[in-house]
Design a protein around this motif. Structure first.
Motif, short mmCIF file in Angstrom:
data_model
loop_
_atom_site.label_atom_id
_atom_site.label_comp_id
_atom_site.label_asym_id
_atom_site.label_seq_id
_atom_site.Cartn_x
_atom_site.Cartn_y
_atom_site.Cartn_z
N ILE A 194 0.85 -1.13 0.01
CA ILE A 194 0.07 -0.04 -0.06
C ILE A 194 0.95 1.15 -0.18
N CYS A 195 0.68 2.16 -0.94
CA CYS A 195 1.12 3.44 -0.85
C CYS A 195 -0.05 4.31 -1.18
N GLY A 196 0.41 5.55 -1.24
CA GLY A 196 -0.87 6.70 -1.26
C GLY A 196 -1.76 6.45 -2.44
N THR A 197 -1.13 5.90 -3.60
CA THR A 197 -2.34 6.02 -4.86
C THR A 197 -2.13 4.35 -5.32
N GLY A 198 -1.20 3.82 -4.75
CA GLY A 198 -0.84 2.21 -5.04
C GLY A 198 -0.08 2.08 -6.44
N ILE A 199 0.21 3.28 -7.20
CA ILE A 199 0.64 3.28 -8.50
C ILE A 199 2.15 3.00 -8.30
N GLY A 200 2.73 3.81 -7.59
CA GLY A 200 4.49 3.72 -7.43
C GLY A 200 4.84 2.54 -6.77
N ILE A 201 4.33 1.97 -5.85
CA ILE A 201 4.55 0.78 -5.26
C ILE A 201 4.31 -0.60 -6.16
N SER A 202 3.20 -0.24 -6.80
CA SER A 202 3.14 -1.29 -7.89
C SER A 202 4.11 -1.45 -9.11
N ILE A 203 4.38 -0.18 -9.41
CA ILE A 203 5.65 -0.18 -10.65
C ILE A 203 6.87 -0.97 -9.91
N ALA A 204 7.27 -0.40 -8.69
CA ALA A 204 8.50 -0.94 -8.19
C ALA A 204 8.42 -2.44 -7.93
N ALA A 205 7.26 -2.90 -7.32
CA ALA A 205 7.29 -4.38 -7.28
C ALA A 205 7.50 -5.30 -8.42
N ASN A 206 6.79 -4.68 -9.53
CA ASN A 206 6.70 -5.50 -10.90
C ASN A 206 8.10 -5.43 -11.45
N ARG A 207 8.98 -4.65 -11.16
CA ARG A 207 10.09 -4.84 -11.67
C ARG A 207 11.02 -6.24 -11.44
N HIS A 208 10.51 -6.83 -10.54
CA HIS A 208 10.89 -8.14 -9.94
C HIS A 208 9.84 -9.31 -10.77
N PRO A 209 10.73 -10.13 -11.32
CA PRO A 209 10.18 -11.37 -12.33
C PRO A 209 9.38 -12.03 -11.25
N GLU A 210 9.59 -12.27 -10.20
CA GLU A 210 8.62 -13.48 -9.47
C GLU A 210 7.51 -12.77 -8.87
N ILE A 211 7.44 -11.37 -9.05
CA ILE A 211 6.18 -10.73 -8.32
C ILE A 211 5.15 -10.34 -9.69
N ARG A 212 3.97 -10.50 -9.05
CA ARG A 212 2.76 -10.25 -10.06
C ARG A 212 2.02 -9.32 -9.20
N ALA A 213 2.33 -8.02 -9.08
CA ALA A 213 1.65 -7.05 -8.11
C ALA A 213 0.45 -6.41 -8.92
N ALA A 214 -0.82 -6.48 -8.42
CA ALA A 214 -1.97 -6.05 -9.06
C ALA A 214 -2.72 -4.91 -8.26
N LEU A 215 -2.50 -3.65 -8.89
CA LEU A 215 -3.21 -2.51 -8.10
C LEU A 215 -4.90 -2.77 -8.53
N VAL A 216 -5.74 -2.85 -7.38
CA VAL A 216 -7.09 -2.98 -7.89
C VAL A 216 -7.58 -2.16 -7.08
N HIS A 217 -9.01 -1.91 -7.36
CA HIS A 217 -10.03 -0.63 -7.06
C HIS A 217 -10.99 -1.19 -6.44
N ASP A 218 -11.40 -2.48 -6.76
CA ASP A 218 -12.79 -3.09 -6.20
C ASP A 218 -12.47 -4.66 -6.11
N ALA A 219 -13.75 -5.23 -5.77
CA ALA A 219 -13.59 -6.52 -5.61
C ALA A 219 -13.63 -7.29 -7.03
N PHE A 220 -14.09 -6.63 -8.08
CA PHE A 220 -14.16 -7.20 -9.15
C PHE A 220 -12.44 -7.40 -9.82
N THR A 221 -11.84 -6.40 -9.60
CA THR A 221 -10.67 -6.35 -9.97
C THR A 221 -9.65 -7.09 -9.34
N ALA A 222 -9.98 -7.34 -7.91
CA ALA A 222 -9.18 -8.37 -6.94
C ALA A 222 -9.49 -9.76 -7.53
N ARG A 223 -10.62 -9.97 -7.87
CA ARG A 223 -10.97 -11.50 -8.51
C ARG A 223 -10.29 -12.00 -9.72
#
Length: 146
Positions: free
Chosen positions: A66-95
């Motif tokens: 979690i960061c302020g918008t979720g954008i920066g931290i998801s970009i940083a996390a997805n630099r790692h090939p073993e990570i599939r970080a998904a910025l979600v906004h509701d239950a549908f996108t989480a699913r």
């Protein structure tokens, strides 16, 4: 697979991190808190990198960032090939993140996502399985190093 969930935030996500950590513990999950534990300004890539190492090493099965918008931290996390970080906004996108992308890190915006929506997203993320099938080859392509 470990039943440990890692959670981390920068200062902009601290309040939401605290709430979601309680939800994880209430589910009986082991929670590995990677910080931050203060509202002092910190750099979100440091927490994304710590999450990547924790998931890659198997110390945690999945993670929440979690960061302020979720954008920066998801970009940083997805630099790692073993990570599939998904910025979600509701239950549908989480699913969809779990079913179609086998996301292993849920990302939320502490300043953009309300607490009840965030709690719903977390529950769906934890309770939804990856469908596999045609999605498996796509996930394989995303998981290859640069």
């Amino acid at each position: 697979m470990s039943d440990t969930i890692a959670i981390a935030s920068d200062h902009g996500g601290l309040e939401l991190k605290t709430l979601l950590k309680q939800d994880l513990e209430a589910r009986g999950l082991s929670v590995l808190d990677l910080g931050t534990n203060s509202t002092d300004s910190v750099d979100y890539p440091d927490f994304a990198d710590a999450m990547a190492e924790t998931v890659k090493s198997g110390k945690a099965a999945r993670g929440v960032l979690i960061c302020g918008t979720g954008i920066g931290i998801s970009i940083a996390a997805n630099r790692h090939p073993e990570i599939r970080a998904a910025l979600v906004h509701d239950a549908f996108t989480a699913r969809m993140a779990r079913q179609h992308n086998d996301a292993n890190v849920l990302v939320l915006g502490g300043r953009t996502t309300g607490p009840e929506v965030a709690r719903d997203c977390l529950a769906v993320f934890l309770d939804t399985a990856f469908e596999g099938g045609r999605h498996a080859r796509r996930v394989e392509k995303m998981s290859r190093p640069g």
